[in-house]
Motif scaffolding. Structure first.
Motif, PDB file in Angstrom:
ATOM      1  N   GLY A  20     -27.997 -38.146 -27.435  1.00  0.00           N
ATOM      2  CA  GLY A  20     -28.352 -39.432 -28.031  1.00  0.00           C
ATOM      3  C   GLY A  20     -27.152 -40.285 -28.354  1.00  0.00           C
ATOM      4  N   ALA A  21     -26.077 -40.129 -27.579  1.00  0.00           N
ATOM      5  CA  ALA A  21     -24.834 -40.863 -27.829  1.00  0.00           C
ATOM      6  C   ALA A  21     -24.480 -41.720 -26.622  1.00  0.00           C
ATOM      7  CB  ALA A  21     -23.695 -39.883 -28.135  1.00  0.00           C
ATOM      8  N   ASP A  22     -23.502 -42.604 -26.813  1.00  0.00           N
ATOM      9  CA  ASP A  22     -22.963 -43.410 -25.717  1.00  0.00           C
ATOM     10  C   ASP A  22     -21.666 -42.779 -25.249  1.00  0.00           C
ATOM     11  OD1 ASP A  22     -24.992 -45.374 -25.923  1.00  0.00           O
ATOM     12  OD2 ASP A  22     -23.932 -46.283 -27.614  1.00  0.00           O
ATOM     13  N   TYR A  23     -21.487 -42.699 -23.918  1.00  0.00           N
ATOM     14  CA  TYR A  23     -20.248 -42.141 -23.393  1.00  0.00           C
ATOM     15  C   TYR A  23     -19.224 -43.257 -23.230  1.00  0.00           C
ATOM     16  CZ  TYR A  23     -16.803 -40.168 -20.273  1.00  0.00           C
ATOM     17  OH  TYR A  23     -15.598 -39.784 -19.712  1.00  0.00           O
ATOM     18  N   VAL A  24     -18.012 -43.022 -23.708  1.00  0.00           N
ATOM     19  CA  VAL A  24     -16.920 -43.988 -23.595  1.00  0.00           C
ATOM     20  C   VAL A  24     -15.830 -43.377 -22.730  1.00  0.00           C
ATOM     21  CG1 VAL A  24     -15.169 -45.308 -24.842  1.00  0.00           C
ATOM     22  CG2 VAL A  24     -17.434 -44.993 -25.846  1.00  0.00           C
TER      23      VAL A  24
ATOM     24  N   LEU B  21     -21.948 -38.113 -18.665  1.00  0.00           N
ATOM     25  CA  LEU B  21     -22.996 -39.086 -18.962  1.00  0.00           C
ATOM     26  C   LEU B  21     -24.284 -38.390 -19.410  1.00  0.00           C
ATOM     27  CD1 LEU B  21     -22.530 -41.619 -16.013  1.00  0.00           C
ATOM     28  CD2 LEU B  21     -22.194 -42.101 -18.440  1.00  0.00           C
ATOM     29  N   THR B  22     -24.633 -37.306 -18.726  1.00  0.00           N
ATOM     30  CA  THR B  22     -25.866 -36.596 -19.061  1.00  0.00           C
ATOM     31  C   THR B  22     -25.779 -35.945 -20.435  1.00  0.00           C
ATOM     32  OG1 THR B  22     -26.344 -36.176 -16.730  1.00  0.00           O
ATOM     33  CG2 THR B  22     -27.418 -34.744 -18.341  1.00  0.00           C
TER      34      THR B  22
ATOM     35  N   ILE C  58     -23.269 -44.077 -32.091  1.00  0.00           N
ATOM     36  CA  ILE C  58     -22.904 -42.678 -31.879  1.00  0.00           C
ATOM     37  C   ILE C  58     -22.275 -42.556 -30.495  1.00  0.00           C
ATOM     38  CG2 ILE C  58     -23.737 -40.300 -31.885  1.00  0.00           C
ATOM     39  CD1 ILE C  58     -26.240 -41.314 -33.346  1.00  0.00           C
ATOM     40  N   VAL C  59     -21.086 -42.003 -30.422  1.00  0.00           N
ATOM     41  CA  VAL C  59     -20.381 -41.896 -29.138  1.00  0.00           C
ATOM     42  C   VAL C  59     -20.007 -40.444 -28.881  1.00  0.00           C
ATOM     43  CG1 VAL C  59     -19.494 -44.256 -29.147  1.00  0.00           C
ATOM     44  CG2 VAL C  59     -18.173 -42.443 -30.239  1.00  0.00           C
ATOM     45  N   TRP C  60     -19.907 -40.111 -27.606  1.00  0.00           N
ATOM     46  CA  TRP C  60     -19.544 -38.761 -27.169  1.00  0.00           C
ATOM     47  C   TRP C  60     -18.124 -38.789 -26.615  1.00  0.00           C
ATOM     48  CZ3 TRP C  60     -20.067 -33.794 -27.360  1.00  0.00           C
ATOM     49  CH2 TRP C  60     -19.642 -32.975 -26.306  1.00  0.00           C
ATOM     50  N   ASN C  61     -17.295 -37.852 -27.064  1.00  0.00           N
ATOM     51  CA  ASN C  61     -15.900 -37.794 -26.626  1.00  0.00           C
ATOM     52  C   ASN C  61     -15.516 -36.341 -26.409  1.00  0.00           C
ATOM     53  OD1 ASN C  61     -12.967 -38.267 -26.451  1.00  0.00           O
ATOM     54  ND2 ASN C  61     -12.961 -37.354 -28.493  1.00  0.00           N
ATOM     55  N   GLU C  62     -14.970 -36.048 -25.228  1.00  0.00           N
ATOM     56  CA  GLU C  62     -14.502 -34.683 -24.991  1.00  0.00           C
ATOM     57  C   GLU C  62     -13.095 -34.651 -24.411  1.00  0.00           C
ATOM     58  OE1 GLU C  62     -16.064 -32.946 -20.991  1.00  0.00           O
ATOM     59  OE2 GLU C  62     -17.787 -33.895 -21.935  1.00  0.00           O
TER      60      GLU C  62
END
Length: 397
Positions: free
Chosen positions: A234-238, A227-228, A50-54
């Motif tokens: 519950g994801a990884d930041y890329v 990052l926070t 699971i990754v976080w993207n904004e």
């Protein structure tokens, strides 16, 4: 359910009409459901990627990370549009923008999340992380060296941006002058005026230093916030920009996973792929597993991030070359193993029909027998990672 909501919101009037309460409540309710969904995904075994993207559009992000993420979380901009005094036109616009990813949302690969709630929950962590980062001389030196300052302009404005940053939201700072004509000594209030005229005889160096420090802190805090938020969700930041990737490298304490390495592999075939095509590609479980297995092997060969990127680039190049060969094999197989046998078998069915049901059945069995090798070979093709890259190419052709 989310796609159904978006379609309803996209039909709202494109006017400056206040958003009805029931619409606002529906949007908020779906944000709560998305939060619960993310919580369930974190508890799934085996653990999902699971990754976080904004920063990037979801389609571009999934393509650049080589389909490695099971779920991509991105900001719920429909919920964001509710802030302030929203109009139906604002909600309609946000819903239409999100609908372009509807195939990925429906399949569960892309999930809009209420990131404001994550920031609120992680507020103390963001503050502490920023304080620690601002005490890192190496990090501060790097960020300061990447800042580009333009100005002061003719109206005493200073613009600040960072080199290689993907979000070119240039910061704007105004030089303020004390305005004693609007001072209230009793309340200890002093007025300021801005947008004055540039004075070549004035020394702006102290103000420029102050602005530089403010911009530096802004970029450091932005990294800590991302990052926070990713940790709370519950994801990884890329990191998707070279600037942010180097900030994380100098910050320390953040180990980029496989999606982080593949971000810089730059696979040409996966550029500009539509959400519908990406959803179809991600549904090919065997081929996806083959792709991820190859990337894991390439990542395991070296612990160094630069070496991992090089390894992923080599894997991507091999898969690209294999996909071109596979596309030719599929074309040849379709012609000689399917089209010709099907045509001959069809003729046999027509002739066999003259012999009644038994003759027709015999002809049909002959067609199935002649196509079996092609169908078996096609299934084998779909188990290869190279098959994924043939899909958008064949669709364009």
């Amino acid at each position: 359910m989310r796609v159904t909501l978006l379609r309803e919101l996209a039909r709202l009037p494109d006017t400056a009409t206040p958003v009805p309460d029931n619409i606002a409540e529906a949007i908020a309710s779906f944000a709560v459901e998305a939060w619960k969904t993310a919580g369930r995904l974190r508890q799934t075994t085996p653990r999902r990627t699971i990754v976080w993207n904004e920063e990037l559009a979801v389609t571009e992000f999934i393509g650049r990370t080589m389909l490695l993420a099971d779920h991509v979380l991105f900001p719920d901009r429909v919920l964001r549009a509710l802030s302030g005094s929203p109009m139906t036109a604002d909600i309609r616009r946000a819903a239409n923008n999100e609908l372009q990813f509807q195939h990925l949302i429906r399949a569960g690969h892309a999930l809009p999340m209420p990131d404001g709630a994550a920031q609120a929950l992680g507020g103390a962590r963001i503050y502490e992380g920023t304080e620690a980062a601002l005490a890192n001389p190496s990090l501060l030196s790097y960020v300061r060296s990447q800042l580009v300052l333009e100005g002061p302009t003719a109206r005493e404005v200073l613009f600040v941006n960072a080199i290689d940053d993907i979000e070119h939201n240039t910061g704007m700072w105004f030089h303020g002058h004390t305005d004693l004509t609007h001072a209230d000594l009793e309340d200890r209030e002093v007025g300021f005026r801005m947008l004055g005229n540039y004075d070549p005889g004035y020394d702006y160096s102290a103000w420029i230093d102050q602005v530089t420090n403010s911009a530096l802190a802004k970029y450091v805090q932005r990294t800590e916030r991302r990052l926070t938020v990713s940790e709370v969700l519950g994801a990884d930041y890329v990191a998707t920009s070279p600037f942010e990737a180097r900030v994380l490298q100098r910050r320390g304490g953040h180990t980029p996973g496989a999606p982080g390495a593949t971000m810089w592999a730059d696979v040409p075939t996966l550029r500009d792929v539509t959400a519908k095509d990406l959803a179809r590609m991600l549904s090919e479980d065997d081929a996806i597993e083959d792709l991820r297995g190859r990337v894991r092997i390439a990542m395991a060969t070296t612990p160094d991030f630069v070496g991992q990127v090089a390894g992923v680039q080599a894997v991507a190049s091999d898969i690209e070359n294999a996909s071109r060969t596979l596309a030719k094999r599929i074309g040849t197989s379709r012609s000689y193993a399917m089209v010709i046998p099907a045509a001959v078998g069809g003729l046999g069915m027509v002739v066999g029909a003259a012999g009644g049901v038994a003759g027709f059945a015999a002809g049909a069995l002959g067609v199935i027998a002649s196509l079996s090798p092609y169908l078996g070979e096609r299934l084998n093709h779909r188990r290869e990672a190279a098959y994924l890259l043939t899909m958008p190419r064949r669709r364009r052709n």
